[in-house]
Design an enzyme around this catalytic site. Structure first.
Site, PDB file in Angstrom:
ATOM      1  N   HIS A   5       0.835  -1.207   0.000  1.00  0.00           N
ATOM      2  CA  HIS A   5       0.000   0.000   0.000  1.00  0.00           C
ATOM      3  C   HIS A   5       0.862   1.246   0.000  1.00  0.00           C
ATOM      4  O   HIS A   5       2.080   1.198   0.209  1.00  0.00           O
ATOM      5  CB  HIS A   5      -0.923   0.015   1.228  1.00  0.00           C
ATOM      6  CG  HIS A   5      -0.192   0.141   2.538  1.00  0.00           C
ATOM      7  ND1 HIS A   5       0.551  -0.884   3.084  1.00  0.00           N
ATOM      8  CD2 HIS A   5      -0.074   1.176   3.404  1.00  0.00           C
ATOM      9  CE1 HIS A   5       1.086  -0.498   4.227  1.00  0.00           C
ATOM     10  NE2 HIS A   5       0.727   0.755   4.437  1.00  0.00           N
ATOM     11  N   ARG A  37       5.715   6.165  14.308  1.00  0.00           N
ATOM     12  CA  ARG A  37       5.471   6.589  12.918  1.00  0.00           C
ATOM     13  C   ARG A  37       4.934   8.019  12.870  1.00  0.00           C
ATOM     14  O   ARG A  37       3.980   8.361  13.567  1.00  0.00           O
ATOM     15  CB  ARG A  37       4.459   5.636  12.284  1.00  0.00           C
ATOM     16  CG  ARG A  37       4.276   5.850  10.799  1.00  0.00           C
ATOM     17  CD  ARG A  37       3.241   4.882  10.253  1.00  0.00           C
ATOM     18  NE  ARG A  37       2.054   5.625   9.889  1.00  0.00           N
ATOM     19  CZ  ARG A  37       1.243   5.309   8.887  1.00  0.00           C
ATOM     20  NH1 ARG A  37       1.486   4.253   8.149  1.00  0.00           N
ATOM     21  NH2 ARG A  37       0.194   6.041   8.615  1.00  0.00           N
ATOM     22  N   HIS A  77       4.716   0.035   0.117  1.00  0.00           N
ATOM     23  CA  HIS A  77       5.463  -0.742   1.106  1.00  0.00           C
ATOM     24  C   HIS A  77       4.571  -1.825   1.696  1.00  0.00           C
ATOM     25  O   HIS A  77       3.341  -1.772   1.586  1.00  0.00           O
ATOM     26  CB  HIS A  77       6.048   0.161   2.192  1.00  0.00           C
ATOM     27  CG  HIS A  77       5.022   0.927   2.965  1.00  0.00           C
ATOM     28  ND1 HIS A  77       4.358   2.018   2.458  1.00  0.00           N
ATOM     29  CD2 HIS A  77       4.523   0.741   4.213  1.00  0.00           C
ATOM     30  CE1 HIS A  77       3.508   2.480   3.343  1.00  0.00           C
ATOM     31  NE2 HIS A  77       3.590   1.720   4.429  1.00  0.00           N
ATOM     32  N   ASP A 122       0.641   4.932   2.012  1.00  0.00           N
ATOM     33  CA  ASP A 122      -0.084   5.372   3.204  1.00  0.00           C
ATOM     34  C   ASP A 122      -1.199   6.372   2.903  1.00  0.00           C
ATOM     35  O   ASP A 122      -0.979   7.368   2.192  1.00  0.00           O
ATOM     36  CB  ASP A 122       0.894   5.962   4.225  1.00  0.00           C
ATOM     37  CG  ASP A 122       1.699   4.857   4.902  1.00  0.00           C
ATOM     38  OD1 ASP A 122       1.168   3.739   5.058  1.00  0.00           O
ATOM     39  OD2 ASP A 122       2.857   5.118   5.259  1.00  0.00           O
TER      40      ASP A 122
HETATM   41  C1  SIN Z   1       3.180   1.080   7.841  1.00  0.00           C
HETATM   42  O1  SIN Z   1       2.526   0.625   6.915  1.00  0.00           O
HETATM   43  O2  SIN Z   1       3.279   2.274   8.024  1.00  0.00           O
HETATM   44  C2  SIN Z   1       3.904   0.142   8.783  1.00  0.00           C
HETATM   45  C3  SIN Z   1       5.177  -0.336   8.184  1.00  0.00           C
HETATM   46  C4  SIN Z   1       5.931  -1.238   9.102  1.00  0.00           C
HETATM   47  O3  SIN Z   1       5.473  -1.530  10.205  1.00  0.00           O
HETATM   48  O4  SIN Z   1       7.011  -1.682   8.713  1.00  0.00           O
END
Ligand code: SIN
Length: 307
Positions: free
Chosen positions: A105, A277, A262, A107
């Site tokens: 996806h 995050r 990612h 974000d």
């Molecule tokens: C996310 O999608 O922001 C999480 C990525 C992760 O936990 O590596």
């Protein structure tokens, strides 16, 4: 090699995207020349990895703000004292359960101005597993045929948060999880973005579809859209378009959601994984040479015609 960088060392992770950066201490306010080189490396490599950064939350927030305003974090509880920070957490006791971000996806691509960048700082990392994979949407676009590129450049894609965050779809929320996720009616809204977007800093075109939030093409049903979307999802995440980051406590990774998808690996059952995050607000996606597209309005008749 690296001759354009005088303050940092930039070591590409693969030939397609990602680089490890040395020579920047993110626990301190960054001098302008160092920050400018980080910005350049971000434009060039789309995913940057900084090791051994013993950062506080305030340090992470300061670093994030160097790139712009904070993004808006919907559907997930943020930290009480820090509404800009999400704790990405899976407890050791959450074995066999879905993880946050565990599918390809970009974000919050359903937002009107989805985040330009996501910045993730590792606090606790399992002894194995929990890597994050990244795929270049520049390369995904570049490796399409001219005919497919031309067709996609005329199309908009409807994005929605409804699969993970809609009501009646509590895949994540129905268990007592460490991360608190809210499933709401509002998540069913759809918003149009161009299928191909221009990234202003690089001037390059990137494919902008992803399997979590891209529901269908504008003015088409889900059933009609599915074959082409499935082709694009498989094409965009081929292994030769990817890099993979192995985390350690103190690793900070940032990525450009406009040109990268990612996927967080969920292969560390029985261990705790915790990262902080933050996001940097982006612009409304646009494609150079094309008028801004998409009504941004939901189309109920088509929205219900899922097949
Ligand atoms: C996310 O999608 O922001 C999480 C990525 C992760 O936990 O590596």
């Amino acid at each position: 090699m690296n001759s354009i960088y005088h303050h940092i060392r930039v070591m590409p992770l693969t030939g397609v995207l990602g680089a490890e950066i040395e020579g920047a201490d993110l626990t301190m306010p960054l001098p302008d020349p160092v920050f400018e080189e980080i910005e350049q490396a971000f434009t060039d490599h789309s995913v940057l990895v900084f090791r051994d950064q013993d950062m506080s939350i305030e340090d992470q927030k300061r670093f994030t703000r160097r790139f712009g305003e904070f993004g808006f974090e919907p559907y997930v509880d943020t930290m009480k004292e820090h509404p800009e920070v999400i704790e990405v957490l899976k407890e050791a006791s959450e074995s066999g359960m879905l993880n946050f971000g565990g599918n390809w996806h970009s974000d919050w691509s359903f937002q009107e101005a989805p985040p330009r960048a996501t910045i993730l700082h590792a606090k606790e990392i399992p002894p194995f597993g929990g890597d994050t994979c990244f795929a270049s949407m520049y390369l995904a676009y570049d490796t399409l045929s001219d005919g497919m590129k031309a067709m996609l450049e005329g199309l908009n894609v409807m994005h929605s948060a409804r699969r993970p965050y809609g009501v009646g779809n509590k895949l994540f929320g129905k268990f007592n999880r460490a991360m608190k996720i809210h499933n709401t009616e509002e998540a069913h809204a759809e918003l149009a973005h161009p299928a191909v977007r221009t990234v202003p800093e690089s001037g390059r075109k990137a494919l902008f579809v992803n399997p979590v939030y891209s529901i269908r093409f504008e003015n088409m049903s889900e059933r009609e859209s599915r074959p082409l979307l499935e082709f694009l999802h498989a094409h965009a995440t081929r292994i030769e378009l990817t890099c993979r980051v192995r985390w350690a406590p103190g690793t900070l990774t940032m990525w450009d959601n406009r040109c990268v998808q990612h996927n967080a690996m969920n292969d560390y059952d029985g261990y705790r994984r915790l990262l902080h995050r933050t996001t940097v607000r982006g612009e409304r996606p646009w494609l150079e040479g094309r008028a801004p597209g998409g009504s941004g309005e939901r189309e109920p008749a088509l929205a219900q015609s899922a097949g």
